[in-house]
Design an enzyme around this catalytic site. Structure first.
Site, mmCIF file in Angstrom:
data_model
loop_
_atom_site.group_PDB
_atom_site.id
_atom_site.type_symbol
_atom_site.label_atom_id
_atom_site.label_comp_id
_atom_site.label_asym_id
_atom_site.label_seq_id
_atom_site.Cartn_x
_atom_site.Cartn_y
_atom_site.Cartn_z
ATOM 1 N N LYS A 1 38.651 65.252 50.698
ATOM 2 C CA LYS A 1 37.759 65.678 49.620
ATOM 3 C C LYS A 1 36.580 64.717 49.549
ATOM 4 O O LYS A 1 36.766 63.512 49.426
ATOM 5 C CB LYS A 1 38.523 65.672 48.287
ATOM 6 C CG LYS A 1 37.719 66.174 47.114
ATOM 7 C CD LYS A 1 38.585 66.216 45.859
ATOM 8 C CE LYS A 1 37.803 66.780 44.688
ATOM 9 N NZ LYS A 1 38.645 66.882 43.477
ATOM 10 N N CYS A 2 35.384 65.275 49.663
ATOM 11 C CA CYS A 2 34.173 64.469 49.497
ATOM 12 C C CYS A 2 33.453 64.960 48.239
ATOM 13 O O CYS A 2 33.817 66.007 47.691
ATOM 14 C CB CYS A 2 33.281 64.552 50.735
ATOM 15 S SG CYS A 2 32.555 66.167 51.067
ATOM 16 N N PRO A 3 32.439 64.241 47.767
ATOM 17 C CA PRO A 3 31.787 64.649 46.511
ATOM 18 C C PRO A 3 31.293 66.098 46.512
ATOM 19 O O PRO A 3 31.487 66.818 45.546
ATOM 20 C CB PRO A 3 30.634 63.663 46.365
ATOM 21 C CG PRO A 3 31.125 62.435 47.066
ATOM 22 C CD PRO A 3 31.918 62.959 48.238
#
Length: 105
Positions: A8-10
């Site tokens: 999960k990235c921003p």
């Protein structure tokens, strides 16, 4: 070794699937069973079930973000690694995490 995890990235658009694919490909190369869930702008992809989490040796978080539905991983050894490191050196990440888990058992 059986591993489940979450990337999960921003934004959840580029790094999220890149990390998931890199880790699963590295797992195949090592002969490990690796399933990485993606959490991002399109929702949850390749969702890890509670049963899959319970059967895993450890849970890998390829993120510095909060994980959705984290209660599925309650009671499991969790290792958090920077998402960029998972993209750049996925095999090394898996080996190091696996060694750390084995050393604790």
């Amino acid at each position: 070794m059986k591993v489940v995890g979450v990337s999960k990235c921003p934004a959840g658009l580029a790094h999220t699937p890149m990390a998931a694919k890199a880790l699963m490909k590295a797992g195949d190369k090592l002969g490990w069973d690796v399933k990485i869930e993606q959490q991002g702008a399109t929702g949850i992809i390749n969702k890890v079930t509670r049963e899959e989490a319970e059967a895993a040796d450890f849970v890998l978080y390829a993120t510095d973000q909060m994980i959705d539905e984290e209660e599925r991983f309650e009671g499991k050894k969790k290792i958090r690694v920077n998402i960029n490191t998972c993209i750049k050196a996925p095999e090394a990440v898996l080996k190091k995490c696996g060694s750390a888990v084995e050393a604790q058992n």
